[in-house]
Design a protein around this motif. Structure first.
Motif, mmCIF file in Angstrom:
data_model
loop_
_atom_site.group_PDB
_atom_site.id
_atom_site.type_symbol
_atom_site.label_atom_id
_atom_site.label_comp_id
_atom_site.label_asym_id
_atom_site.label_seq_id
_atom_site.Cartn_x
_atom_site.Cartn_y
_atom_site.Cartn_z
ATOM 1 N N LEU A 125 22.892 17.691 8.354
ATOM 2 C CA LEU A 125 21.690 16.915 8.097
ATOM 3 C C LEU A 125 21.998 15.442 7.837
ATOM 4 N N TYR A 167 21.041 12.547 10.164
ATOM 5 C CA TYR A 167 19.594 12.429 10.293
ATOM 6 C C TYR A 167 18.996 11.796 9.044
ATOM 7 N N ALA A 179 10.637 24.666 10.485
ATOM 8 C CA ALA A 179 11.774 23.884 10.992
ATOM 9 C C ALA A 179 13.072 24.677 10.896
ATOM 10 N N LEU A 185 15.720 25.346 13.923
ATOM 11 C CA LEU A 185 17.108 24.889 13.841
ATOM 12 C C LEU A 185 18.098 26.042 13.880
ATOM 13 N N ARG A 245 20.121 22.635 18.080
ATOM 14 C CA ARG A 245 20.810 21.636 17.249
ATOM 15 C C ARG A 245 21.661 20.729 18.128
ATOM 16 N N LEU A 262 9.931 18.040 15.943
ATOM 17 C CA LEU A 262 11.287 17.510 15.783
ATOM 18 C C LEU A 262 11.657 16.502 16.862
ATOM 19 N N THR A 302 12.404 12.527 12.773
ATOM 20 C CA THR A 302 13.062 13.143 11.609
ATOM 21 C C THR A 302 12.078 13.742 10.606
ATOM 22 N N LEU A 310 12.521 17.170 9.356
ATOM 23 C CA LEU A 310 13.826 17.380 8.717
ATOM 24 C C LEU A 310 13.777 17.055 7.230
ATOM 25 N N ASP A 334 15.437 18.885 4.103
ATOM 26 C CA ASP A 334 16.200 18.152 3.102
ATOM 27 C C ASP A 334 15.631 18.382 1.701
#
Lengths: 102, 102
Positions: free
Chosen positions: A80, A83, B5, B9, B15, B54, B70, B73, B77
């Motif tokens: 990650l 990104y 997501a 992934l 990926r 994405l 992003t 993502l 995160d």
DNA sequence: ACCCAGCATTCCTTGACAGGCATATAACCA
DNA sequence: TGGTTATATGCCTGTCAAGGAATGCTGGGT
């Protein structure tokens, strides 16, 4: 470990199990009660999590106490990383822009 | 967007596509060449990535140029955040320990 | 030794992809 | 318009994972 952490985390129930274990380590039965899934389902997910190294397990009498191991999550975090820097860079740019407006 | 997501992934090929697009936005054909997959396979993965937000896509003549977005993502995160603090906290403790040994 | 609680595992069925191939669609060009 | 490039989609098949029900296994208590 040969197992892909991403694939393991793809299952929402497993993320719920991890989220629960992150706060307090617990036995299988406690997870069953907390998450409202069948005991075999929980055991199977724990098996997958264990194979991926995401949880570890110790024996306490007839019960197994599970807890999180963050090691495999670092691989996810590492993937990650680039990104994340994409959006933090943009944020920095935004901040500079806002600052320049003051 | 309604799409998970994490699930998207979970697929290694996707990926790899993201990793490629992170460096340079590119057309479907360029991805096909770069990743050595069939064109339909790439298109299908791009479809999934697009549905998950994405990647975004713009049209340039007969070609579609894809690039990373992003936004989704960050959800990943965010989920990772509390776990990350688990190991950074431990690292801090380790550092203190090592410092005290000097 | 017997029984029970707590988990793990097996078998089975069902549903969700992934990839290959063929084909449809769209934009461009002559 | 007809042909060509670039991409998307449909169909089919094999594979694999998830969940339920039943069963196996292990440690503890009596």
């Amino acid at each position: 470990m040969t197992v892909d952490a991403f694939a393991v985390l793809a299952e929402p129930s497993r993320r719920r199990i991890l989220d629960r274990l992150r706060r307090t380590e617990s036995s299988v039965g406690e997870l069953v009660d907390a998450l409202g899934m069948s005991q075999p389902a929980v055991s199977k997910h724990l098996r997958v999590l264990r194979d991926a190294g995401l949880v570890t397990c110790r024996t306490a009498a007839q019960r197994r106490i599970y807890r999180v191991d963050t090691a495999p999550l670092r691989a996810v975090d590492d993937w990650l990383e680039p990104y994340r820097s994409m959006w933090t860079t943009h944020l920095d740019a935004l901040e500079r822009h806002l600052d320049s407006q003051e």
